[in-house]
Design a protein around this motif. Structure first.
Motif, PDB file in Angstrom:
ATOM      1  N   MET A   1    -109.464 -14.833  36.581  1.00 22.92           N
ATOM      2  CA  MET A   1    -108.892 -16.167  36.558  1.00 22.92           C
ATOM      3  C   MET A   1    -109.886 -17.108  35.885  1.00 22.92           C
ATOM      4  SD  MET A   1    -107.701 -18.636  39.730  1.00 22.92           S
ATOM      5  CE  MET A   1    -106.059 -18.031  39.972  1.00 22.92           C
ATOM      6  N   THR A   2    -109.412 -17.803  34.891  1.00 22.51           N
ATOM      7  CA  THR A   2    -110.272 -18.753  34.187  1.00 22.51           C
ATOM      8  C   THR A   2    -110.390 -20.044  34.993  1.00 22.51           C
ATOM      9  OG1 THR A   2    -108.486 -19.818  32.960  1.00 22.51           O
ATOM     10  CG2 THR A   2    -109.461 -17.824  31.973  1.00 22.51           C
ATOM     11  N   HIS A   3    -111.331 -20.854  34.580  1.00 25.87           N
ATOM     12  CA  HIS A   3    -111.510 -22.156  35.238  1.00 25.87           C
ATOM     13  C   HIS A   3    -110.240 -23.003  35.097  1.00 25.87           C
ATOM     14  CE1 HIS A   3    -113.634 -25.513  36.945  1.00 25.87           C
ATOM     15  NE2 HIS A   3    -113.311 -26.268  35.904  1.00 25.87           N
ATOM     16  N   ALA A   4    -109.623 -22.959  33.929  1.00 30.05           N
ATOM     17  CA  ALA A   4    -108.380 -23.720  33.708  1.00 30.05           C
ATOM     18  C   ALA A   4    -107.264 -23.214  34.608  1.00 30.05           C
ATOM     19  CB  ALA A   4    -107.965 -23.636  32.240  1.00 30.05           C
ATOM     20  N   ASP A   5    -107.187 -21.896  34.799  1.00 26.89           N
ATOM     21  CA  ASP A   5    -106.174 -21.323  35.696  1.00 26.89           C
ATOM     22  C   ASP A   5    -106.399 -21.785  37.136  1.00 26.89           C
ATOM     23  OD1 ASP A   5    -104.991 -19.904  33.601  1.00 26.89           O
ATOM     24  OD2 ASP A   5    -106.132 -18.074  34.020  1.00 26.89           O
ATOM     25  N   PHE A   6    -107.677 -21.796  37.535  1.00 26.17           N
ATOM     26  CA  PHE A   6    -108.019 -22.235  38.888  1.00 26.17           C
ATOM     27  C   PHE A   6    -107.645 -23.703  39.084  1.00 26.17           C
ATOM     28  CE2 PHE A   6    -111.068 -23.873  42.072  1.00 26.17           C
ATOM     29  CZ  PHE A   6    -110.667 -23.086  43.147  1.00 26.17           C
ATOM     30  N   GLU A   7    -107.958 -24.526  38.099  1.00 26.08           N
ATOM     31  CA  GLU A   7    -107.609 -25.949  38.194  1.00 26.08           C
ATOM     32  C   GLU A   7    -106.098 -26.150  38.257  1.00 26.08           C
ATOM     33  OE1 GLU A   7    -109.603 -28.039  35.048  1.00 26.08           O
ATOM     34  OE2 GLU A   7    -111.468 -28.169  36.205  1.00 26.08           O
ATOM     35  N   LEU A   8    -105.344 -25.364  37.511  1.00 23.38           N
ATOM     36  CA  LEU A   8    -103.884 -25.449  37.566  1.00 23.38           C
ATOM     37  C   LEU A   8    -103.380 -25.022  38.940  1.00 23.38           C
ATOM     38  CD1 LEU A   8    -101.140 -25.954  36.262  1.00 23.38           C
ATOM     39  CD2 LEU A   8    -101.215 -23.577  35.412  1.00 23.38           C
ATOM     40  N   ALA A   9    -103.964 -23.965  39.477  1.00 24.40           N
ATOM     41  CA  ALA A   9    -103.573 -23.503  40.816  1.00 24.40           C
ATOM     42  C   ALA A   9    -103.880 -24.576  41.858  1.00 24.40           C
ATOM     43  CB  ALA A   9    -104.287 -22.200  41.152  1.00 24.40           C
TER      44      ALA A   9
END
Length: 131
Positions: free
Chosen positions: A1-9
């Motif tokens: 999971m990328t940082h952007a994916d984590f922020e979206l989650a």
């Protein structure tokens, strides 16, 4: 999971939690629901006019609504998440009281252990949305 994916989650989780807390907060102002919640306030907490059970129900409804809105605003996100954690801990005695008196509260009295687990999950989710 990328940082952007984590922020979206995190964003999606904040929106979901805000929706849940806002909805639960609104329920505190529906007369029939508010009366049921007021009955769940343990007798030892009922003190004077300010701490009348119905006043506590209204206050906790405002807290949930404010917490929900706060989760969605970048400037208040962390404070709102922490306030909701405190809120979840503070209201647990009423839930425990209802669980102990299931004959009085029926289906609204969630058994103690599942309720405790649910509260802990909500606390964890509030924290995860801002770390």
């Amino acid at each position: 999971m990328t940082h952007a994916d984590f922020e979206l989650a995190q964003l999606l989780l904040r929106i979901l939690l805000a929706f849940v807390f806002f909805g639960m907060g609104i329920l505190h102002f529906l007369p029939k629901v508010a009366r049921g919640m007021a009955a769940m306030i343990p007798p030892r907490i009922r003190r004077g006019d300010l701490l009348r059970p119905i006043n506590l129900v209204y206050f906790t409804g405002v807290c949930e609504i404010a917490g929900a809105v706060g989760l969605l605003l970048p400037a208040t996100r962390v404070a709102a998440a922490l306030a909701l954690v405190v809120f979840l801990i503070a209201v647990f005695p009423a839930n425990a009281y209802a669980a102990k008196h299931r004959e009085k509260f029926g289906r609204t009295a969630i058994p103690l252990w599942p309720r405790l687990v649910a509260q802990l999950v909500l606390i964890g989710l509030c924290i995860v949305t801002v770390v």
